[in-house]
Scaffold this motif. Structure first.
Motif, PDB file in Angstrom:
ATOM      1  N   GLY A  59       0.801  -1.216   0.000  1.00 15.27           N
ATOM      2  CA  GLY A  59       0.000   0.000   0.000  1.00 15.27           C
ATOM      3  C   GLY A  59       0.831   1.262   0.000  1.00 15.27           C
ATOM      4  O   GLY A  59       0.318   2.354   0.255  1.00 15.27           O
ATOM      5  N   ARG A  60       2.106   1.145  -0.318  1.00 17.32           N
ATOM      6  CA  ARG A  60       3.015   2.294  -0.412  1.00 17.32           C
ATOM      7  C   ARG A  60       4.030   2.025  -1.507  1.00 17.32           C
ATOM      8  O   ARG A  60       4.308   0.864  -1.826  1.00 17.32           O
ATOM      9  CB  ARG A  60       3.759   2.529   0.911  1.00 17.32           C
ATOM     10  N   LEU A  65       8.768   4.539   0.687  1.00 23.60           N
ATOM     11  CA  LEU A  65       9.702   3.505   1.139  1.00 23.60           C
ATOM     12  C   LEU A  65      11.151   3.766   0.747  1.00 23.60           C
ATOM     13  O   LEU A  65      12.068   3.348   1.458  1.00 23.60           O
ATOM     14  CB  LEU A  65       9.259   2.143   0.590  1.00 23.60           C
ATOM     15  N   ALA A  66      11.360   4.432  -0.387  1.00 22.60           N
ATOM     16  CA  ALA A  66      12.734   4.708  -0.855  1.00 22.60           C
ATOM     17  C   ALA A  66      12.709   5.920  -1.784  1.00 22.60           C
ATOM     18  O   ALA A  66      12.970   5.805  -2.981  1.00 22.60           O
ATOM     19  CB  ALA A  66      13.317   3.491  -1.565  1.00 22.60           C
ATOM     20  N   PRO A  67      12.386   7.091  -1.241  1.00 22.67           N
ATOM     21  CA  PRO A  67      12.185   8.276  -2.093  1.00 22.67           C
ATOM     22  C   PRO A  67      13.405   8.656  -2.920  1.00 22.67           C
ATOM     23  O   PRO A  67      13.263   9.220  -4.006  1.00 22.67           O
ATOM     24  CB  PRO A  67      11.811   9.374  -1.091  1.00 22.67           C
ATOM     25  N   ASN A  68      14.597   8.345  -2.431  1.00 20.86           N
ATOM     26  CA  ASN A  68      15.795   8.692  -3.196  1.00 20.86           C
ATOM     27  C   ASN A  68      15.846   7.957  -4.532  1.00 20.86           C
ATOM     28  O   ASN A  68      16.412   8.459  -5.513  1.00 20.86           O
ATOM     29  CB  ASN A  68      17.047   8.366  -2.386  1.00 20.86           C
ATOM     30  N   GLY A  72      12.841  12.212  -7.736  1.00 21.41           N
ATOM     31  CA  GLY A  72      11.959  13.350  -7.970  1.00 21.41           C
ATOM     32  C   GLY A  72      10.959  13.170  -9.080  1.00 21.41           C
ATOM     33  O   GLY A  72      10.233  14.110  -9.420  1.00 21.41           O
ATOM     34  N   GLY A  73      10.873  11.982  -9.663  1.00 22.93           N
ATOM     35  CA  GLY A  73       9.911  11.753 -10.740  1.00 22.93           C
ATOM     36  C   GLY A  73       8.479  11.783 -10.242  1.00 22.93           C
ATOM     37  O   GLY A  73       8.215  11.583  -9.053  1.00 22.93           O
ATOM     38  N   PRO A  74       7.512  12.018 -11.135  1.00 25.63           N
ATOM     39  CA  PRO A  74       6.104  12.124 -10.728  1.00 25.63           C
ATOM     40  C   PRO A  74       5.569  10.824 -10.145  1.00 25.63           C
ATOM     41  O   PRO A  74       5.969   9.732 -10.556  1.00 25.63           O
ATOM     42  CB  PRO A  74       5.381  12.480 -12.027  1.00 25.63           C
ATOM     43  N   GLY A 112      21.391   7.055 -14.628  1.00 25.75           N
ATOM     44  CA  GLY A 112      19.960   6.823 -14.545  1.00 25.75           C
ATOM     45  C   GLY A 112      19.151   8.085 -14.777  1.00 25.75           C
ATOM     46  O   GLY A 112      19.676   9.132 -15.145  1.00 25.75           O
ATOM     47  N   PHE A 113      17.853   7.983 -14.528  1.00 24.26           N
ATOM     48  CA  PHE A 113      16.943   9.107 -14.727  1.00 24.26           C
ATOM     49  C   PHE A 113      15.792   8.986 -13.740  1.00 24.26           C
ATOM     50  O   PHE A 113      15.551   7.899 -13.191  1.00 24.26           O
ATOM     51  CB  PHE A 113      16.411   9.131 -16.164  1.00 24.26           C
ATOM     52  N   PRO A 114      15.066  10.083 -13.477  1.00 22.53           N
ATOM     53  CA  PRO A 114      13.943  10.027 -12.537  1.00 22.53           C
ATOM     54  C   PRO A 114      12.834   9.103 -13.020  1.00 22.53           C
ATOM     55  O   PRO A 114      12.694   8.844 -14.215  1.00 22.53           O
ATOM     56  CB  PRO A 114      13.458  11.480 -12.485  1.00 22.53           C
ATOM     57  N   ARG A 115      12.062   8.617 -12.090  1.00 23.94           N
ATOM     58  CA  ARG A 115      10.908   7.773 -12.414  1.00 23.94           C
ATOM     59  C   ARG A 115      10.013   8.488 -13.429  1.00 23.94           C
ATOM     60  O   ARG A 115       9.596   9.631 -13.214  1.00 23.94           O
ATOM     61  CB  ARG A 115      10.126   7.505 -11.142  1.00 23.94           C
TER      62      ARG A 115
END
Length: 310
Positions: A59-60, A65-68, A72-74, A112-115
């Protein structure tokens, strides 16, 4: 005995060379651009799997759980916790944390790149199922409703990434890149095998409230992926004609493979056609409403953009 000036200079140069080589043995700086591009591309699917599995079981997602890792992706659209039995929830939670590890592993090798923006709503999965059956299912398919629906929705995802890793491996130029992809492929293959086994066990069960069985759903989904990929048969459901099974002798197809029971390979273009659900690598849609990220995916989006303005 004191070293001559020239000898000292040579030794110093050798030491510097060793240090420089040691310092650049890992990471993006020591990889050819083609390897960087091929290693970055799978992040698109790893993000999708990480979010779908984490939300489904816990549910998360990454933001909690691992914002890094999200960089910063949407936040994904429409994803939510599924109604799962304890055993299935435990398995999917394991998958989620494995995907977190995959994101970390890839980003330890390349920048890499943001989500990217992901559409993991029930509507998005319902659209896949409608396309698979070539008609609207009534009521709309809900991937989060129960164990079977969630497992069928999960069937849509890891196998596509698996074929991508198989396709990328021979194109990689460095041992470190091939080692990374081999490790990723091993676990992605394991996830796909677990999902297929769980579904195979339920193969003759009717997916309520529809009149189709689990096996029929998997066959339809696999046929759709073949159609969208546009490169022939690279996908098979859980039950096939015996002539199409292992050694041409068995209908059960818990693991999919070619005539030698080797995994099929797909190119990034094929994968984009499938996950966009448009059969076009330069036309976003499906799970990626704004398109995938990374040099390979962006190159196809630029091609489409150039066509519009020419």
């Amino acid at each position: 005995m004191a070293l001559s000036t020239s000898a000292a200079a040579i030794i110093t140069s050798l030491l510097l060379l060793v240090l420089l080589r040691g310092g650049s043995s890992e990471g993006e700086g020591n990889l050819p651009q083609s390897d960087i591009d091929l290693l970055e591309f799978p992040l698109n699917l790893e993000y999708l799997e990480a979010e779908f599995f984490a939300w489904g079981a816990l549910g998360r997602g990454l933001d909690s759980l691992a914002p890094n890792l999200a960089m910063g992706g949407p936040s994904p659209i429409g994803v939510k916790k599924a109604r799962l039995s304890p055993v299935i929830r435990d398995i999917i939670a394991q998958f989620a944390f494995q995907e977190f590890g995959h994101l970390r592993a890839i980003k330890s090798a390349v920048k890499g790149f943001p989500r990217p923006l992901l559409n993991l709503s029930a509507t998005s999965f319902a659209s896949v199922m409608n396309d698979a059956f070539e008609k609207p299912l009534v009521p709309s398919f809900d991937p989060y409703a129960n164990d079977i629906n969630y497992l069928l929705a999960s069937y849509v995802i890891p196998y596509v990434g698996l074929t991508g890793y198989v396709g990328a491996n021979p194109k990689l130029q460095t041992p470190s890149s091939r080692k990374l992809v081999g490790g990723l492929l091993g676990v992605e293959s394991g996830q796909d095998a677990v999902l297929r086994t769980l579904l195979y066990e339920r193969g003759k069960v009717r997916v309520s409230p529809y009149r189709y069985t689990v096996a029929e759903f998997t066959n339809k989904i696999s046929n759709l992926r073949n159609k969208l990929g546009k490169e022939g048969l690279k996908d098979e459901g859980l039950i096939v004609q015996p002539v199409e099974g292992a050694e041409g002798k068995i209908a059960g197809n818990v693991l999919v493979g070619d005539q030698y029971s080797l995994s099929f390979a797909r190119t990034p273009q094929e994968i984009l056609r499938i996950v966009y659900a448009t059969a076009q690598e330069n036309t976003p849609g499906g799970f990626y409403p704004q398109g995938a990220d990374g040099q390979i995916a962006k190159s196809h989006l630029r091609t489409q953009s150039n066509k519009r303005f020419n």
